[in-house]
Enzyme design. Structure first.
Site, PDB file in Angstrom:
ATOM      1  N   GLY A  50       3.044  -8.904  10.741  1.00  0.00           N
ATOM      2  CA  GLY A  50       4.402  -9.223   9.957  1.00  0.00           C
ATOM      3  C   GLY A  50       5.497  -8.288   9.412  1.00  0.00           C
ATOM      4  N   ALA A  51       6.569  -8.809   8.677  1.00  0.00           N
ATOM      5  CA  ALA A  51       7.613  -8.349   8.030  1.00  0.00           C
ATOM      6  C   ALA A  51       8.298  -7.597   9.775  1.00  0.00           C
ATOM      7  CB  ALA A  51       6.942  -7.551   7.910  1.00  0.00           C
TER       8      ALA A  51
ATOM      9  N   GLY B 159      10.928  -2.520  16.170  1.00  0.00           N
ATOM     10  CA  GLY B 159      10.322  -2.179  16.975  1.00  0.00           C
ATOM     11  C   GLY B 159       9.543  -3.015  17.224  1.00  0.00           C
ATOM     12  N   HIS B 160       8.935  -4.174  16.466  1.00  0.00           N
ATOM     13  CA  HIS B 160       7.862  -5.093  16.545  1.00  0.00           C
ATOM     14  C   HIS B 160       8.817  -5.679  17.493  1.00  0.00           C
ATOM     15  CE1 HIS B 160       6.530  -4.434  12.742  1.00  0.00           C
ATOM     16  NE2 HIS B 160       5.265  -4.815  13.418  1.00  0.00           N
TER      17      HIS B 160
ATOM     18  N   LYS C 198       4.713   4.533  16.524  1.00  0.00           N
ATOM     19  CA  LYS C 198       4.766   5.653  15.689  1.00  0.00           C
ATOM     20  C   LYS C 198       3.527   5.301  14.444  1.00  0.00           C
ATOM     21  CE  LYS C 198       6.731   2.920  11.644  1.00  0.00           C
ATOM     22  NZ  LYS C 198       4.957   3.620  10.384  1.00  0.00           N
ATOM     23  N   ASP C 199       2.518   4.287  14.673  1.00  0.00           N
ATOM     24  CA  ASP C 199       0.910   4.888  14.671  1.00  0.00           C
ATOM     25  C   ASP C 199       0.081   5.215  15.514  1.00  0.00           C
ATOM     26  OD1 ASP C 199       1.307   2.859  12.081  1.00  0.00           O
ATOM     27  OD2 ASP C 199       1.360   1.485  13.815  1.00  0.00           O
TER      28      ASP C 199
ATOM     29  N   ARG D 153       7.129  -1.104   6.147  1.00  0.00           N
ATOM     30  CA  ARG D 153       6.993  -1.430   4.604  1.00  0.00           C
ATOM     31  C   ARG D 153       8.514  -0.841   4.154  1.00  0.00           C
ATOM     32  NH1 ARG D 153       1.722   0.124   3.227  1.00  0.00           N
ATOM     33  NH2 ARG D 153       0.790  -0.412   4.894  1.00  0.00           N
TER      34      ARG D 153
HETATM   35  O1  PAF Z   1      -0.839  -1.471  13.568  1.00  0.00           O
HETATM   36  C1  PAF Z   1      -0.544  -2.766  12.743  1.00  0.00           C
HETATM   37  O2  PAF Z   1       0.302  -3.426  12.436  1.00  0.00           O
HETATM   38  C2  PAF Z   1      -1.983  -3.225  12.718  1.00  0.00           C
HETATM   39  O3  PAF Z   1      -2.879  -1.968  12.917  1.00  0.00           O
HETATM   40  C3  PAF Z   1      -2.627  -3.898  13.458  1.00  0.00           C
HETATM   41  C4  PAF Z   1      -2.564  -3.378  14.757  1.00  0.00           C
HETATM   42  C5  PAF Z   1      -1.627  -4.793  14.013  1.00  0.00           C
HETATM   43  C6  PAF Z   1      -3.835  -4.006  13.430  1.00  0.00           C
HETATM   44  O4  PAF Z   1      -3.990  -4.833  11.790  1.00  0.00           O
END
Ligand code: PAF
Length: 283
Positions: free
Chosen positions: A34-35, A39-40, A154-155, A192
């Site tokens: 969420g938030a 990017g999402h 990014k992750d 964040r």
């Molecule tokens: O990247 C994220 O937002 C989280 O690590 C994920 C992949 C949704 C798992 O909770």
């Protein structure tokens, strides 16, 4: 469904998927906490482009937080998130489950030895984080059974670890990776960032500036020299550098000496109380 509705039970989500799934239609899944930000949305755009059914989960997963304050302060904006998705993707199926549903007894996560991938960078500073990520992603995959799942670059370490899990556990899901989205100045978009003041957003640009500078200097300076300069730049900023690590993007092996191989630099730093991560492929 009206604009603000979403599923809270996987049973009803499954029924909705089933009523839409046919031999050619496929499910693209975007797991989120969420938030939501652009990017999402870019992950959803890719999933939507390639699949008939877009499923988005919104679940702040407690098992991946090693710091209870971080979990408590993690931004939660469910109504806005649902509206944002529905305005852009009216047919998206959104699930915002509770803990018991995700971690129900009928799913057995076998656990996974991550072969050291979880011992460096995020893993070193957030013990247990990646086991939590693997567990929730595994359970969500079992519950939703997507054909493909979309994650942001990014992750960087998370993506490497999820790919490894999918391969090791032979999960029938394509892992798709989408580029990091940044604001105009270069700050990587992150949920964040909602916790940063305007001044902190300015200050946090030291992260991208450093990555960008290293990208331009990788062929001229040693890794050690790059590191020293960036450590100094952080020391004279208001951010606190947690790690600055150069890795081989294929296996996350740490690189101390550059000899023409691919290198990605990963950074984690605190901006006030907010922990930010970013990375850039240097060559
Ligand atoms: O990247 C994220 O937002 C989280 O690590 C994920 C992949 C949704 C798992 O909770």
């Amino acid at each position: 469904m009206d604009q603000l509705s979403y599923y809270t039970s996987f049973k009803s989500l499954k029924d909705a998927i089933q009523s839409q799934r046919n031999a050619v239609e496929r499910v693209g899944f975007v797991p989120t906490m969420g938030a939501l930000h652009q990017g999402h949305i870019s992950l959803m755009e890719e999933a939507h482009k390639d699949h008939a059914i877009l499923v988005v989960s919104i679940f702040v997963n407690p098992t991946q937080f090693n710091n209870p304050i971080d979990l408590e302060k993690y931004p939660r904006t469910l109504d806005e998130d649902v509206l944002l998705i529905k305005n852009r993707f009216p047919n998206a199926l959104i699930i915002s489950p509770d803990f018991e549903e995700v971690y129900g007894e009928d799913i057995h996560f076998p656990g996974i030895d991550l072969n050291g991938l979880d011992q460096i960078m995020e893993g070193e500073f957030r013990p247990g984080h990646f086991q939590g990520v693997c567990h929730v992603v595994y359970n969500l995959f079992q519950l939703i059974q997507p054909d493909a799942a979309y994650f942001g670059e990014k992750d960087f370490q998370q993506v490497a670890i999820i790919k490894y899990m999918v391969e090791q556990l032979h999960l029938p899901v394509h892992v798709k990776v989408c580029p990091t989205k940044r604001n105009e100045q270069g700050l990587a978009l992150s949920s964040r960032n909602l916790r940063l003041s305007d001044q902190q957003k300015e200050d946090a640009l030291v992260i991208y500036r450093s990555l960008h500078w290293m990208q331009s200097e990788i062929h001229h300076l040693s890794i050690q020299a790059l590191k020293e300069k960036v450590v100094q730049d952080f020391a004279s900023s208001s951010l606190t550098l947690e790690y600055l690590v150069f890795v081989d993007p294929h296996n996350l092996a740490v690189i101390e000496t550059y000899s023409g191989q691919s290198v990605t630099c990963c950074i984690a730093a605190y901006c006030g109380e907010v922990r930010l991560i970013d990375n850039l492929s240097l060559c």
